[in-house]
Scaffold this motif. Structure first.
Motif, PDB file in Angstrom:
ATOM      1  N   ASP A 132     -40.086  43.007 -51.368  1.00 56.49           N
ATOM      2  CA  ASP A 132     -39.222  44.052 -50.797  1.00 56.49           C
ATOM      3  C   ASP A 132     -40.004  45.233 -50.245  1.00 56.49           C
ATOM      4  OD1 ASP A 132     -36.837  42.659 -51.356  1.00 56.49           O
ATOM      5  OD2 ASP A 132     -36.848  43.404 -53.415  1.00 56.49           O
ATOM      6  N   CYS A 133     -41.166  44.970 -49.681  1.00 56.50           N
ATOM      7  CA  CYS A 133     -41.987  46.034 -49.107  1.00 56.50           C
ATOM      8  C   CYS A 133     -41.367  46.530 -47.803  1.00 56.50           C
ATOM      9  CB  CYS A 133     -43.401  45.529 -48.857  1.00 56.50           C
ATOM     10  SG  CYS A 133     -44.435  46.758 -48.041  1.00 56.50           S
ATOM     11  N   PRO A 134     -41.167  47.847 -47.647  1.00 51.04           N
ATOM     12  CA  PRO A 134     -40.590  48.364 -46.407  1.00 51.04           C
ATOM     13  C   PRO A 134     -41.353  47.939 -45.155  1.00 51.04           C
ATOM     14  CG  PRO A 134     -40.685  50.100 -48.052  1.00 51.04           C
ATOM     15  CD  PRO A 134     -41.420  48.915 -48.618  1.00 51.04           C
ATOM     16  N   GLU A 135     -42.683  47.885 -45.237  1.00 48.92           N
ATOM     17  CA  GLU A 135     -43.463  47.539 -44.045  1.00 48.92           C
ATOM     18  C   GLU A 135     -43.264  46.087 -43.633  1.00 48.92           C
ATOM     19  OE1 GLU A 135     -45.609  48.447 -40.735  1.00 48.92           O
ATOM     20  OE2 GLU A 135     -44.829  49.816 -42.240  1.00 48.92           O
ATOM     21  N   ALA A 136     -43.180  45.190 -44.590  1.00 45.29           N
ATOM     22  CA  ALA A 136     -42.929  43.786 -44.261  1.00 45.29           C
ATOM     23  C   ALA A 136     -41.550  43.629 -43.625  1.00 45.29           C
ATOM     24  CB  ALA A 136     -43.058  42.919 -45.509  1.00 45.29           C
ATOM     25  N   ILE A 137     -40.579  44.388 -44.111  1.00 47.51           N
ATOM     26  CA  ILE A 137     -39.237  44.365 -43.517  1.00 47.51           C
ATOM     27  C   ILE A 137     -39.303  44.881 -42.089  1.00 47.51           C
ATOM     28  CG2 ILE A 137     -36.933  45.414 -43.650  1.00 47.51           C
ATOM     29  CD1 ILE A 137     -37.342  45.356 -46.764  1.00 47.51           C
ATOM     30  N   ARG A 138     -40.039  45.962 -41.859  1.00 48.70           N
ATOM     31  CA  ARG A 138     -40.203  46.524 -40.510  1.00 48.70           C
ATOM     32  C   ARG A 138     -40.836  45.492 -39.571  1.00 48.70           C
ATOM     33  NH1 ARG A 138     -40.845  52.337 -39.977  1.00 48.70           N
ATOM     34  NH2 ARG A 138     -42.597  51.953 -38.575  1.00 48.70           N
ATOM     35  N   HIS A 139     -41.863  44.788 -40.050  1.00 50.14           N
ATOM     36  CA  HIS A 139     -42.529  43.784 -39.207  1.00 50.14           C
ATOM     37  C   HIS A 139     -41.534  42.729 -38.727  1.00 50.14           C
ATOM     38  CE1 HIS A 139     -46.830  44.487 -41.004  1.00 50.14           C
ATOM     39  NE2 HIS A 139     -46.387  45.518 -40.328  1.00 50.14           N
ATOM     40  N   ARG A 140     -40.704  42.234 -39.641  1.00 44.88           N
ATOM     41  CA  ARG A 140     -39.721  41.199 -39.268  1.00 44.88           C
ATOM     42  C   ARG A 140     -38.671  41.763 -38.318  1.00 44.88           C
ATOM     43  NH1 ARG A 140     -40.319  40.071 -44.842  1.00 44.88           N
ATOM     44  NH2 ARG A 140     -38.293  41.011 -45.294  1.00 44.88           N
ATOM     45  N   MET A 141     -38.224  42.985 -38.576  1.00 47.69           N
ATOM     46  CA  MET A 141     -37.216  43.599 -37.702  1.00 47.69           C
ATOM     47  C   MET A 141     -37.761  43.787 -36.291  1.00 47.69           C
ATOM     48  SD  MET A 141     -35.376  46.434 -40.176  1.00 47.69           S
ATOM     49  CE  MET A 141     -34.081  46.822 -38.969  1.00 47.69           C
ATOM     50  N   PHE A 142     -39.007  44.253 -36.178  1.00 48.97           N
ATOM     51  CA  PHE A 142     -39.620  44.478 -34.863  1.00 48.97           C
ATOM     52  C   PHE A 142     -39.763  43.152 -34.127  1.00 48.97           C
ATOM     53  CE2 PHE A 142     -43.090  45.627 -31.921  1.00 48.97           C
ATOM     54  CZ  PHE A 142     -42.651  46.867 -31.467  1.00 48.97           C
ATOM     55  N   ARG A 143     -40.249  42.136 -34.809  1.00 49.42           N
ATOM     56  CA  ARG A 143     -40.383  40.798 -34.216  1.00 49.42           C
ATOM     57  C   ARG A 143     -39.032  40.293 -33.712  1.00 49.42           C
ATOM     58  NH1 ARG A 143     -41.003  36.515 -38.705  1.00 49.42           N
ATOM     59  NH2 ARG A 143     -38.808  37.104 -38.838  1.00 49.42           N
ATOM     60  N   ASP A 144     -38.026  40.357 -34.561  1.00 46.13           N
ATOM     61  CA  ASP A 144     -36.713  39.822 -34.195  1.00 46.13           C
ATOM     62  C   ASP A 144     -36.077  40.617 -33.066  1.00 46.13           C
ATOM     63  OD1 ASP A 144     -37.217  38.010 -36.205  1.00 46.13           O
ATOM     64  OD2 ASP A 144     -35.791  38.888 -37.633  1.00 46.13           O
ATOM     65  N   TRP A 145     -36.302  41.932 -33.034  1.00 44.47           N
ATOM     66  CA  TRP A 145     -35.769  42.758 -31.960  1.00 44.47           C
ATOM     67  C   TRP A 145     -36.412  42.367 -30.620  1.00 44.47           C
ATOM     68  CZ3 TRP A 145     -31.894  46.273 -31.434  1.00 44.47           C
ATOM     69  CH2 TRP A 145     -31.896  47.073 -30.297  1.00 44.47           C
ATOM     70  N   LEU A 146     -37.732  42.221 -30.599  1.00 43.87           N
ATOM     71  CA  LEU A 146     -38.398  41.843 -29.349  1.00 43.87           C
ATOM     72  C   LEU A 146     -37.959  40.461 -28.884  1.00 43.87           C
ATOM     73  CD1 LEU A 146     -42.062  43.131 -29.832  1.00 43.87           C
ATOM     74  CD2 LEU A 146     -40.182  44.230 -28.602  1.00 43.87           C
ATOM     75  N   ARG A 147     -37.717  39.547 -29.813  1.00 43.01           N
ATOM     76  CA  ARG A 147     -37.244  38.215 -29.438  1.00 43.01           C
ATOM     77  C   ARG A 147     -35.888  38.271 -28.751  1.00 43.01           C
ATOM     78  NH1 ARG A 147     -38.608  34.758 -34.986  1.00 43.01           N
ATOM     79  NH2 ARG A 147     -40.831  34.385 -34.546  1.00 43.01           N
ATOM     80  N   ALA A 148     -35.076  39.260 -29.098  1.00 48.03           N
ATOM     81  CA  ALA A 148     -33.704  39.338 -28.582  1.00 48.03           C
ATOM     82  C   ALA A 148     -33.518  40.364 -27.472  1.00 48.03           C
ATOM     83  CB  ALA A 148     -32.741  39.660 -29.739  1.00 48.03           C
ATOM     84  N   HIS A 149     -34.539  41.173 -27.164  1.00 45.12           N
ATOM     85  CA  HIS A 149     -34.401  42.256 -26.193  1.00 45.12           C
ATOM     86  C   HIS A 149     -35.558  42.214 -25.192  1.00 45.12           C
ATOM     87  CE1 HIS A 149     -31.855  43.533 -29.543  1.00 45.12           C
ATOM     88  NE2 HIS A 149     -31.151  44.156 -28.619  1.00 45.12           N
ATOM     89  N   PRO A 150     -35.372  41.443 -24.098  1.00 43.62           N
ATOM     90  CA  PRO A 150     -36.460  41.277 -23.130  1.00 43.62           C
ATOM     91  C   PRO A 150     -36.940  42.575 -22.494  1.00 43.62           C
ATOM     92  CG  PRO A 150     -34.430  40.196 -22.377  1.00 43.62           C
ATOM     93  CD  PRO A 150     -34.195  40.654 -23.772  1.00 43.62           C
ATOM     94  N   GLU A 151     -36.052  43.573 -22.384  1.00 44.69           N
ATOM     95  CA  GLU A 151     -36.474  44.839 -21.781  1.00 44.69           C
ATOM     96  C   GLU A 151     -37.490  45.554 -22.675  1.00 44.69           C
ATOM     97  OE1 GLU A 151     -33.132  45.647 -24.503  1.00 44.69           O
ATOM     98  OE2 GLU A 151     -33.469  44.117 -22.979  1.00 44.69           O
ATOM     99  N   ASP A 152     -37.290  45.502 -23.988  1.00 49.25           N
ATOM    100  CA  ASP A 152     -38.259  46.124 -24.885  1.00 49.25           C
ATOM    101  C   ASP A 152     -39.507  45.256 -25.039  1.00 49.25           C
ATOM    102  OD1 ASP A 152     -37.299  48.649 -25.462  1.00 49.25           O
ATOM    103  OD2 ASP A 152     -36.042  47.979 -27.117  1.00 49.25           O
TER     104      ASP A 152
END
Length: 195
Positions: A132-152
């Protein structure tokens, strides 16, 4: 599970902490390569070896960073997040990973007890965090966001390319793209209702 405040807080490097286990690396030329469809397969091979070497010690293994986002240009380095029960207990995981060729490179007690091991061939940054490390959660969120948002994804790739000139350490490169990274985090955190 960490709070929204813990997840959305950006980490600022502690200048009093020397994270380098064997001294800092020499400045290196940073090269951004076009997306390589071999990266996910390379990760799968690496992940299997890590899980086999560590057994139950590996609570989770995730492909993160730019090579985990289809279509994104990146440094030809696979970033992996490894979750273990306690990163401070290096005896539980470092010797087994060293037998695979990994080298303990970074130890950052002030930043979620982060450890980073590197592999020279293929090039890997293996980030070790606790559950439950905040940074590991951030890494997954950033990855998943970029996968779903081509503009970013495009905005981030542009920032990466703009950050390459100037040389220095990879940390200098990271600092040059930090503003764009934080802007993307702000959008994704707001979209998730965390800010």
């Amino acid at each position: 599970m960490p709070s929204f405040e813990e997840i959305t807080r950006h980490h600022d490097f502690d200048p009093s902490e020397n994270p380098w286990v064997n001294g800092p690396p020499a400045p290196a030329t940073i090269t951004i390569a076009p997306y390589n469809p071999e990266w996910p397969r390379r990760y799968q091979t690496l992940s299997t070896a890590i899980r086999t070497a560590l057994g139950d010690v590996a609570l989770d293994v995730e492909h993160v960073g730019s090579t985990s986002v289809e279509g994104l240009a990146a440094k030809d380095v696979i970033d992996i997040d490894l979750t273990v029960a306690d990163p401070r207990n290096e005896d539980a995981y470092v010797p087994a990973l060293e037998r695979l060729g990994y080298v303990l490179t970074i130890r950052e007690p002030s930043w979620h007890e982060h450890r980073c091991l590197t592999l020279a061939e293929p090039r890997v940054n293996l980030h070790v965090f606790g559950p439950d490390c905040p940074e590991a959660i951030r890494h997954r969120m950033f990855r998943d966001w970029l996968r779903a948002h081509p503009e970013d994804l495009a905005r981030y790739e542009d920032a990466k390319r703009a950050a390459v000139p100037g040389g220095g350490h990879v940390m200098d490169y990271n600092a040059r793209k930090e503003q764009v990274v934080r802007e993307i985090y702000d959008r994704l955190f707001r979209a998730a209702g965390m800010l």
